[in-house]
Write an enzyme that holds these catalytic residues in place. Sequence first.
Site, PDB file in Angstrom:
ATOM      1  N   GLU A 102      -9.151   4.311  -2.058  1.00  0.00           N
ATOM      2  CA  GLU A 102      -7.953   4.098  -2.799  1.00  0.00           C
ATOM      3  C   GLU A 102      -8.457   3.316  -4.101  1.00  0.00           C
ATOM      4  O   GLU A 102      -9.346   2.748  -4.346  1.00  0.00           O
ATOM      5  CB  GLU A 102      -7.019   3.185  -2.036  1.00  0.00           C
ATOM      6  CG  GLU A 102      -6.746   3.581  -0.652  1.00  0.00           C
ATOM      7  CD  GLU A 102      -5.449   2.939   0.054  1.00  0.00           C
ATOM      8  OE1 GLU A 102      -4.596   2.553  -0.762  1.00  0.00           O
ATOM      9  OE2 GLU A 102      -5.495   3.187   1.329  1.00  0.00           O
ATOM     10  N   ARG A 119       1.049  16.606  13.185  1.00  0.00           N
ATOM     11  CA  ARG A 119       2.330  17.443  13.538  1.00  0.00           C
ATOM     12  C   ARG A 119       1.730  19.002  12.764  1.00  0.00           C
ATOM     13  O   ARG A 119       2.113  19.261  11.487  1.00  0.00           O
ATOM     14  CB  ARG A 119       3.380  17.102  12.863  1.00  0.00           C
ATOM     15  CG  ARG A 119       3.926  15.536  13.121  1.00  0.00           C
ATOM     16  CD  ARG A 119       5.050  15.256  12.116  1.00  0.00           C
ATOM     17  NE  ARG A 119       4.427  15.024  10.868  1.00  0.00           N
ATOM     18  CZ  ARG A 119       4.120  13.787  10.388  1.00  0.00           C
ATOM     19  NH1 ARG A 119       3.770  12.963  11.080  1.00  0.00           N
ATOM     20  NH2 ARG A 119       3.531  13.850   9.204  1.00  0.00           N
ATOM     21  N   GLN A 170      -3.843   2.033  15.251  1.00  0.00           N
ATOM     22  CA  GLN A 170      -2.776   2.288  14.310  1.00  0.00           C
ATOM     23  C   GLN A 170      -1.904   3.410  15.315  1.00  0.00           C
ATOM     24  O   GLN A 170      -0.687   3.583  15.299  1.00  0.00           O
ATOM     25  CB  GLN A 170      -3.213   3.195  13.246  1.00  0.00           C
ATOM     26  CG  GLN A 170      -2.295   3.760  12.152  1.00  0.00           C
ATOM     27  CD  GLN A 170      -2.966   4.233  10.934  1.00  0.00           C
ATOM     28  OE1 GLN A 170      -4.284   4.108  10.927  1.00  0.00           O
ATOM     29  NE2 GLN A 170      -2.361   4.784  10.160  1.00  0.00           N
ATOM     30  N   THR A 210      -4.594   6.507   0.223  1.00  0.00           N
ATOM     31  CA  THR A 210      -5.914   7.392   0.068  1.00  0.00           C
ATOM     32  C   THR A 210      -5.975   8.507  -0.604  1.00  0.00           C
ATOM     33  O   THR A 210      -4.965   9.398  -0.473  1.00  0.00           O
ATOM     34  CB  THR A 210      -6.135   7.761   1.646  1.00  0.00           C
ATOM     35  OG1 THR A 210      -6.161   6.780   2.562  1.00  0.00           O
ATOM     36  CG2 THR A 210      -7.691   8.325   1.965  1.00  0.00           C
ATOM     37  N   ASP A 255       0.879  -1.157  -0.047  1.00  0.00           N
ATOM     38  CA  ASP A 255      -0.095  -0.017  -0.076  1.00  0.00           C
ATOM     39  C   ASP A 255       0.817   1.247   0.202  1.00  0.00           C
ATOM     40  O   ASP A 255       1.763   1.422   0.921  1.00  0.00           O
ATOM     41  CB  ASP A 255      -0.895  -0.222   1.172  1.00  0.00           C
ATOM     42  CG  ASP A 255      -2.325   0.859   0.909  1.00  0.00           C
ATOM     43  OD1 ASP A 255      -2.560   1.197  -0.085  1.00  0.00           O
ATOM     44  OD2 ASP A 255      -2.776   1.137   2.061  1.00  0.00           O
ATOM     45  N   ARG A 286      -8.068   3.401  13.701  1.00  0.00           N
ATOM     46  CA  ARG A 286      -7.137   4.471  13.835  1.00  0.00           C
ATOM     47  C   ARG A 286      -6.370   4.378  15.268  1.00  0.00           C
ATOM     48  O   ARG A 286      -5.353   5.077  15.574  1.00  0.00           O
ATOM     49  CB  ARG A 286      -7.783   5.806  13.678  1.00  0.00           C
ATOM     50  CG  ARG A 286      -8.360   6.115  12.418  1.00  0.00           C
ATOM     51  CD  ARG A 286      -7.422   6.009  11.527  1.00  0.00           C
ATOM     52  NE  ARG A 286      -8.058   6.337  10.059  1.00  0.00           N
ATOM     53  CZ  ARG A 286      -7.240   6.088   8.898  1.00  0.00           C
ATOM     54  NH1 ARG A 286      -5.869   5.761   9.138  1.00  0.00           N
ATOM     55  NH2 ARG A 286      -7.975   6.284   7.698  1.00  0.00           N
ATOM     56  N   GLU A 329     -10.033  12.200   8.304  1.00  0.00           N
ATOM     57  CA  GLU A 329      -9.745  13.843   7.725  1.00  0.00           C
ATOM     58  C   GLU A 329     -11.328  14.310   7.680  1.00  0.00           C
ATOM     59  O   GLU A 329     -11.196  15.575   8.118  1.00  0.00           O
ATOM     60  CB  GLU A 329      -9.479  13.640   6.278  1.00  0.00           C
ATOM     61  CG  GLU A 329      -8.107  13.130   5.818  1.00  0.00           C
ATOM     62  CD  GLU A 329      -8.003  12.641   4.430  1.00  0.00           C
ATOM     63  OE1 GLU A 329      -7.716  13.178   3.433  1.00  0.00           O
ATOM     64  OE2 GLU A 329      -8.137  11.345   4.563  1.00  0.00           O
ATOM     65  N   HIS A 372      -4.330  13.854   1.460  1.00  0.00           N
ATOM     66  CA  HIS A 372      -4.528  13.129   2.583  1.00  0.00           C
ATOM     67  C   HIS A 372      -3.206  13.050   3.514  1.00  0.00           C
ATOM     68  O   HIS A 372      -3.417  13.391   4.607  1.00  0.00           O
ATOM     69  CB  HIS A 372      -4.932  11.696   2.218  1.00  0.00           C
ATOM     70  CG  HIS A 372      -4.776  10.642   3.183  1.00  0.00           C
ATOM     71  ND1 HIS A 372      -5.667  10.400   4.082  1.00  0.00           N
ATOM     72  CD2 HIS A 372      -3.754   9.713   3.776  1.00  0.00           C
ATOM     73  CE1 HIS A 372      -5.574   9.421   5.075  1.00  0.00           C
ATOM     74  NE2 HIS A 372      -4.244   8.986   4.700  1.00  0.00           N
ATOM     75  N   THR A 389      -8.872  -5.699   3.800  1.00  0.00           N
ATOM     76  CA  THR A 389      -9.027  -4.751   2.549  1.00  0.00           C
ATOM     77  C   THR A 389     -10.022  -5.304   1.586  1.00  0.00           C
ATOM     78  O   THR A 389      -9.927  -6.347   1.045  1.00  0.00           O
ATOM     79  CB  THR A 389      -7.509  -4.567   1.994  1.00  0.00           C
ATOM     80  OG1 THR A 389      -6.600  -4.602   2.996  1.00  0.00           O
ATOM     81  CG2 THR A 389      -7.444  -3.704   0.964  1.00  0.00           C
ATOM     82  N   LYS A 423      -4.299  -2.264  10.022  1.00  0.00           N
ATOM     83  CA  LYS A 423      -4.751  -2.441   8.603  1.00  0.00           C
ATOM     84  C   LYS A 423      -4.889  -3.832   8.271  1.00  0.00           C
ATOM     85  O   LYS A 423      -5.548  -4.265   7.368  1.00  0.00           O
ATOM     86  CB  LYS A 423      -3.711  -1.859   7.909  1.00  0.00           C
ATOM     87  CG  LYS A 423      -3.239  -0.375   8.205  1.00  0.00           C
ATOM     88  CD  LYS A 423      -4.260   0.533   7.637  1.00  0.00           C
ATOM     89  CE  LYS A 423      -3.419   2.171   7.553  1.00  0.00           C
ATOM     90  NZ  LYS A 423      -4.175   2.876   6.788  1.00  0.00           N
ATOM     91  N   GLU A 459     -10.459   3.896   3.958  1.00  0.00           N
ATOM     92  CA  GLU A 459      -9.657   4.802   2.993  1.00  0.00           C
ATOM     93  C   GLU A 459     -10.034   4.452   1.625  1.00  0.00           C
ATOM     94  O   GLU A 459      -9.886   3.291   1.107  1.00  0.00           O
ATOM     95  CB  GLU A 459      -8.235   4.404   3.290  1.00  0.00           C
ATOM     96  CG  GLU A 459      -7.631   4.717   4.764  1.00  0.00           C
ATOM     97  CD  GLU A 459      -5.903   4.666   4.853  1.00  0.00           C
ATOM     98  OE1 GLU A 459      -5.361   4.033   4.429  1.00  0.00           O
ATOM     99  OE2 GLU A 459      -5.550   5.560   5.781  1.00  0.00           O
ATOM    100  N   ASP A 518      -9.315   0.523   2.177  1.00  0.00           N
ATOM    101  CA  ASP A 518      -8.105   0.108   2.990  1.00  0.00           C
ATOM    102  C   ASP A 518      -8.761   0.257   4.343  1.00  0.00           C
ATOM    103  O   ASP A 518      -8.532   1.258   4.952  1.00  0.00           O
ATOM    104  CB  ASP A 518      -6.911   0.593   2.831  1.00  0.00           C
ATOM    105  CG  ASP A 518      -5.660   0.423   4.002  1.00  0.00           C
ATOM    106  OD1 ASP A 518      -5.644  -0.676   4.543  1.00  0.00           O
ATOM    107  OD2 ASP A 518      -5.001   1.157   3.946  1.00  0.00           O
TER     108      ASP A 518
END
Length: 435
Positions: A210, A153, A249, A368, A137, A246, A382, A144, A266, A262, A208, A242
């Site tokens: 994709e 961040r 993760q 994504t 992936d 969270r 998001e 994204h 899928t 993950k 996600e 996907d």
Amino acid sequence: MLTDATHDPDLRSWVESANAPGCPTPIQNLPYARFRPAGSEEHWRVGVAIGDQILDLAAAAHHAPWGDGVEELLAPLARGNLMAFMALGRPAWRAARSVLSTALAADSVQGPFLELCLVPLAEAEFTLPCRIGDYTDFYAGIHHARSVGSLFRPDNALLPNYRWVPIGYHGRASSVIVEGGPVRRPMGQIKGDGEVPLFGPTRRLDYELELGVWIGAGNALGQPVGIEAAEDVLFGITPLNDWSARDIQAWEYQPLGPFLAKSFATSVSPWIVTFEALAPFRRPQRRAEGDPPPLPYLDCPFNREHGALDIRLEVWLQSERMRAADLAPVRLSHSNALDAYWTAAQFVAHHTSNGCNLNVGDLLGTGTLSGPGAGQGGSLLELTRGGRESITLPTGERRTFLEDGDTVVMQAWCEAPGATRIGLGAVSGTIVPAA
Ligand code: CA
């Protein structure tokens, strides 16, 4: 010229439903899947979608008069082995497309014979197109990457490597499933308030949006595929979800990246739309003003001019209560694969640049595919800004992440002036409670 007679918008099929405006499977598309009559225990066969029908290639190969060499060309497809056909490479893929296009065109010689080889789409069930050896992936959705990065961040949303190296990780092939099936809410380790983490069902289950790239003919170990040759290993595309937990993760991803957050599922559409079918929708690769050009091993004129794909994408959601109240799914977001920062050929050139071998049937996720605007996030992470804002559904229910009973549907299609619209199918999945 990327396009040929098989893309001619004036081309019509003797399968009348394929000629209806907006039909996702006109004669210009011709996607492949493995199917059988629903509820049967029959062998899986390879079929091509045409209108609301599937042309059964096992029957078609033997029941129609074909020209020289065609039965040999169709032999792997007639045996139900899409993977063996994918291994034949681009000249065979092109030749088969041309043969099938001619045979399905209005007034074809084969038409009267092939009428007996059609199975209604609505009466079929599907399996994966082939055995997936490896699944990788990528992370090519720059919008994204930037918006997720900004959640974690705020001062340093996009890491300095992003514009240079196609970021990816090795996913789990065994849990790639055909769309439509249930997706069980995974259990996992989640950071608690204190020092000791919890173990329980994820509370931040996400999707996600994709695309999956299917690899045809692969490369030998130690022999990288150059960016120009990379085009020749690209068999086709499919929408891909996907699924991501969270909270799991966030706790596990440092320092080695995603793992159990993950690998529980899928989802892919069973239909593969070939790169031949996508020819009218190839576009120049997009780069923002001031972005560095790709390093030479990721750059060539063809990729610059035609590497990107104009594929429209949407995500829809229907909760269990919406389903009970007969309320249609609501659209959560929309985007376009043109916004991907890296192309499929760049995935291949980069993936093999260290000598790593790709095999026929390998699956590469794009990452994504979010757009730049509001309502264009390709994940709930998001759209809800990390769970800080909720989405209100027509029932009054609120969502930050997925609840049990929610159905997520992703749709993809191509449309452009001068070309016939083609669908890439849908990928749906419904969340069932943790075991
Ligand atoms: Ca992903």
